[in-house]
Design an enzyme around this catalytic site. Structure first.
Site, PDB file in Angstrom:
ATOM      1  N   LYS A  63       0.829  -1.207   0.000  1.00  0.00           N
ATOM      2  CA  LYS A  63       0.000   0.000   0.000  1.00  0.00           C
ATOM      3  C   LYS A  63       0.868   1.263   0.000  1.00  0.00           C
ATOM      4  O   LYS A  63       0.609   2.222   0.715  1.00  0.00           O
ATOM      5  CB  LYS A  63      -0.937   0.001   1.201  1.00  0.00           C
ATOM      6  CG  LYS A  63      -1.908  -1.170   1.186  1.00  0.00           C
ATOM      7  CD  LYS A  63      -2.980  -1.026   2.226  1.00  0.00           C
ATOM      8  CE  LYS A  63      -3.943  -2.174   2.214  1.00  0.00           C
ATOM      9  NZ  LYS A  63      -4.685  -2.337   1.002  1.00  0.00           N
ATOM     10  N   CYS A  64       1.883   1.254  -0.831  1.00  0.00           N
ATOM     11  CA  CYS A  64       2.855   2.340  -0.899  1.00  0.00           C
ATOM     12  C   CYS A  64       2.820   2.948  -2.299  1.00  0.00           C
ATOM     13  O   CYS A  64       2.487   2.262  -3.270  1.00  0.00           O
ATOM     14  CB  CYS A  64       4.250   1.755  -0.603  1.00  0.00           C
ATOM     15  SG  CYS A  64       5.630   2.890  -0.782  1.00  0.00           S
ATOM     16  N   GLY A  65       3.178   4.200  -2.407  1.00  0.00           N
ATOM     17  CA  GLY A  65       3.278   4.831  -3.725  1.00  0.00           C
ATOM     18  C   GLY A  65       4.309   4.159  -4.608  1.00  0.00           C
ATOM     19  O   GLY A  65       4.257   4.265  -5.837  1.00  0.00           O
ATOM     20  N   LEU A  66       5.252   3.433  -4.010  1.00  0.00           N
ATOM     21  CA  LEU A  66       6.293   2.741  -4.776  1.00  0.00           C
ATOM     22  C   LEU A  66       5.937   1.289  -5.078  1.00  0.00           C
ATOM     23  O   LEU A  66       6.714   0.585  -5.729  1.00  0.00           O
ATOM     24  CB  LEU A  66       7.624   2.806  -4.008  1.00  0.00           C
ATOM     25  CG  LEU A  66       8.155   4.209  -3.718  1.00  0.00           C
ATOM     26  CD1 LEU A  66       9.429   4.145  -2.884  1.00  0.00           C
ATOM     27  CD2 LEU A  66       8.386   4.990  -4.989  1.00  0.00           C
ATOM     28  N   THR A  67       4.768   0.835  -4.640  1.00  0.00           N
ATOM     29  CA  THR A  67       4.360  -0.556  -4.847  1.00  0.00           C
ATOM     30  C   THR A  67       4.439  -0.998  -6.308  1.00  0.00           C
ATOM     31  O   THR A  67       4.797  -2.151  -6.575  1.00  0.00           O
ATOM     32  CB  THR A  67       2.949  -0.796  -4.266  1.00  0.00           C
ATOM     33  OG1 THR A  67       3.001  -0.529  -2.864  1.00  0.00           O
ATOM     34  CG2 THR A  67       2.476  -2.217  -4.487  1.00  0.00           C
TER      35      THR A  67
END
Length: 188
Positions: A63-67
């Site tokens: 659930k990360c912007g970098l996922t």
């Protein structure tokens, strides 16, 4: 106002030092091949089985912007695993803004359904703080890795391990896995 420019670096150095002081080293291993960890299915994963391979270790979160980096990680794994004896090993972690809340089964399902991940994924661990996993103690402490001290800055920080099991490079979380600096390291 000019004192603020002096004070900020001092504060940052203090925070950095506190993070290292807060971790009690429980590891005495100085080579990646000494580690046995647990994968998402609960099986033992022995790093000694990777001898002779170049290894990219990465802390992940769903659930990360970098996922979306999962996609590039899978692409470089698929492209170079056979031709260049290369492997990606992922370690899910919930250390940054609770961005990996799921259990191992949910993480495995998420990785397969959304990104077709086939590279080895390990059980969820702590990559920083007082409960830092032993393998991340190795990756972040020069005393153990013989290369340099580092701090895991965010999800998707990459550690590049040479064919001899020694740490060679630390890559910023925002640097995409298919970046030329990583690909050239894999292929050289």
């Amino acid at each position: 106002m000019k004192y603020i420019y002096v004070l900020i670096p001092v504060i940052l150095i203090g925070i950095y030092a506190f993070n290292f002081a807060n971790v009690k080293l429980t590891s005495n291993k100085t080579n990646l091949y000494d580690f046995i960890v647990t994968d998402l299915q609960g099986n033992k994963f022995d790093f000694s089985t990777l001898k002779g391979k170049k290894i990219l270790i990465v802390n992940t979160a769903s659930k990360c912007g970098l996922t979306p980096q999962y996609k590039e990680l899978q692409e470089i794994y698929s492209t170079y695993k056979d031709s260049h004896n290369f492997v990606v090993v992922g370690f899910p972690s919930n250390n940054f803004l609770f961005q990996e809340p799921g259990n191992n089964k949910k993480i495995e399902k998420f990785c397969e359904l959304n990104y077709g991940v086939t590279f080895p994924m390990m059980s969820k661990i702590d990559v920083k703080g007082k409960d830092q996993a032993e393998i991340y103690q190795f990756l972040t402490h020069k005393k153990l890795n013989g290369f340099k001290d580092s701090k895991v800055k965010w999800n998707f920080q990459k550690y590049l391990i040479g064919r001899d099991g020694k740490l060679e490079k630390i890559i910023n979380p925002k640097t995409k896995p298919n970046d030329a600096s990583i690909v050239s390291w894999i292929t050289k």
